[in-house]
Design a protein around this motif. Structure first.
Motif, PDB file in Angstrom:
ATOM      1  N   LEU A 126      -3.011   5.019   5.334  1.00  8.64           N
ATOM      2  CA  LEU A 126      -1.650   4.884   5.860  1.00  8.64           C
ATOM      3  C   LEU A 126      -1.422   5.768   7.079  1.00  8.64           C
ATOM      4  O   LEU A 126      -0.632   5.420   7.963  1.00  8.64           O
ATOM      5  N   ASP A 127      -2.095   6.899   7.145  1.00  7.30           N
ATOM      6  CA  ASP A 127      -1.996   7.732   8.340  1.00  7.30           C
ATOM      7  C   ASP A 127      -2.599   7.017   9.544  1.00  7.30           C
ATOM      8  O   ASP A 127      -2.032   7.044  10.641  1.00  7.30           O
ATOM      9  N   GLU A 128      -3.724   6.342   9.328  1.00 12.90           N
ATOM     10  CA  GLU A 128      -4.338   5.581  10.414  1.00 12.90           C
ATOM     11  C   GLU A 128      -3.460   4.401  10.844  1.00 12.90           C
ATOM     12  O   GLU A 128      -3.476   3.997  12.009  1.00 12.90           O
ATOM     13  N   LYS A 129      -2.706   3.853   9.898  1.00 16.31           N
ATOM     14  CA  LYS A 129      -1.912   2.645  10.163  1.00 16.31           C
ATOM     15  C   LYS A 129      -0.429   2.947  10.417  1.00 16.31           C
ATOM     16  O   LYS A 129       0.379   2.024  10.458  1.00 16.31           O
ATOM     17  N   LYS A 130      -0.078   4.218  10.613  1.00 18.53           N
ATOM     18  CA  LYS A 130       1.359   4.544  10.668  1.00 18.53           C
ATOM     19  C   LYS A 130       2.095   3.874  11.822  1.00 18.53           C
ATOM     20  O   LYS A 130       3.307   3.648  11.751  1.00 18.53           O
ATOM     21  N   LYS A 131       1.391   3.520  12.893  1.00 14.78           N
ATOM     22  CA  LYS A 131       2.036   2.835  14.020  1.00 14.78           C
ATOM     23  C   LYS A 131       1.779   1.330  14.006  1.00 14.78           C
ATOM     24  O   LYS A 131       2.221   0.622  14.901  1.00 14.78           O
ATOM     25  N   ALA A 132       1.084   0.866  12.987  1.00 11.28           N
ATOM     26  CA  ALA A 132       0.751  -0.555  12.894  1.00 11.28           C
ATOM     27  C   ALA A 132       1.948  -1.346  12.365  1.00 11.28           C
ATOM     28  O   ALA A 132       2.828  -0.796  11.697  1.00 11.28           O
ATOM     29  N   PRO A 133       2.015  -2.646  12.660  1.00  9.59           N
ATOM     30  CA  PRO A 133       3.096  -3.483  12.109  1.00  9.59           C
ATOM     31  C   PRO A 133       3.003  -3.555  10.594  1.00  9.59           C
ATOM     32  O   PRO A 133       1.942  -3.339   9.996  1.00  9.59           O
ATOM     33  N   VAL A 190       0.838  -1.204   0.000  1.00 11.40           N
ATOM     34  CA  VAL A 190       0.000   0.000   0.000  1.00 11.40           C
ATOM     35  C   VAL A 190       0.873   1.255   0.000  1.00 11.40           C
ATOM     36  O   VAL A 190       0.600   2.225  -0.705  1.00 11.40           O
ATOM     37  N   ALA A 191       1.945   1.237   0.787  1.00 13.38           N
ATOM     38  CA  ALA A 191       2.861   2.378   0.805  1.00 13.38           C
ATOM     39  C   ALA A 191       3.543   2.546  -0.553  1.00 13.38           C
ATOM     40  O   ALA A 191       3.758   3.670  -1.011  1.00 13.38           O
ATOM     41  N   CYS A 192       3.879   1.433  -1.205  1.00 13.26           N
ATOM     42  CA  CYS A 192       4.476   1.517  -2.542  1.00 13.26           C
ATOM     43  C   CYS A 192       3.484   2.080  -3.550  1.00 13.26           C
ATOM     44  O   CYS A 192       3.856   2.839  -4.449  1.00 13.26           O
TER      45      CYS A 192
END
Length: 274
Positions: A211-218, A100-102
């Protein structure tokens, strides 16, 4: 429309299988990224480029890869003027950004403001797949509602639900939810969802939100593109286009199966995928 091919994985399982293979038949594939594996008469990813170019629906193709394989992809892309390669800057599997980041990196880097088709670089489909039919269906959906999205599904076996994201749909084939690797008893659906998505340009800003919501997720929560799809279902309309099946090149046996099919069983390479 733009096409983005996700090719930043490191293929650790496949490379391990190749290195451990005692026959020596596949030694020449050591260090070859999965999308560039020879499948039939050309590299796996070349089947996609040829099909995307032939339909006339896509005007640019972007391939996002890692620093380890960047030069190999650059050399391959010399044969395709409308293909651009993006380096995600990582050199090891442990550093990977996640699919997703890619995807977001590619959208930002090339300033994409258009509908996109997202293709897993290790995926091909059976003979009944038609890129033209799918893009026409997507166009019809967009004409009715400009933030619609379209994904593929195929029927998997009961025991295979534990391996895939499974889609549940209503009578109009709109996706109501996606269950990640459910037990067969947890859903009546057997609709596996491969990495092939058509996202409207109205959907692209939601990559930032996710991705902002998941920025601290593994990394596992950001790696599989299906995680974004599952999150997106609650926010945008997503519909299903049915296909008969796919090839997912994850290890050596699955690669051999895919290559054998293309060499021996595919009757018309000229029309494949188009």
């Amino acid at each position: 429309m733009k096409a983005i091919v996700l090719a930043a994985g490191y293929g650790t399982r496949l490379q391990r299988d190749i290195e451990n293979d005692t026959t020596g038949r596949f030694r020449h594939l050591v260090g070859t990224p999965k999308p560039l594996l020879p499948v039939g008469h050309c590299a796996l990813i070349s089947h996609w480029v040829q099909a995307l170019n032939s339909t006339g629906y896509v005007d640019a193709i972007f391939v996002v890869t890692n620093d380890l394989y960047y030069k190999i992809f650059e050399d391959w892309a010399q044969s395709f003027p409308n293909v651009k390669i993006l380096n995600d800057g990582t050199q090891h599997n442990e550093e990977r950004l996640g699919a997703v980041a890619c995807l977001r990196l590619t959208v930002k880097h090339f300033r994409i403001d258009d509908h996109i088709v997202v293709i897993g670089g290790d995926t091909l489909f059976k003979e009944d797949f038609s890129l033209s039919r799918i893009t026409n269906e997507f166009s019809s959906l967009i004409a009715k509602c400009d933030d619609s999205n379209l994904v593929l599904s195929y029927q998997c076996k009961d025991e295979e639900t534990l391996k895939y994201g499974i889609l549940e749909v209503d009578k109009d084939l709109r996706v109501s939810c996606m269950k990640e690797k459910p037990h067969p008893s947890e859903t009546n659906s057997r609709r596996a969802c491969p990495c092939f998505y058509l996202f409207s340009k109205a959907t692209l800003p939601l990559l930032d939100v996710f991705l902002d919501e998941k920025k601290k997720a593994p990394i596992e929560e950001k790696d599989a593109p299906g995680n974004f799809l599952s999150w997106l279902i609650l926010r945008k309309p997503i519909y299903v286009h049915e296909v008969s099946g796919r090839f997912d090149v994850g290890n050596l046996p699955s690669y051999v199966e895919c290559d054998t099919f293309f060499r021996e069983n595919l009757s018309s390479l000229n029309s494949y995928l188009k």
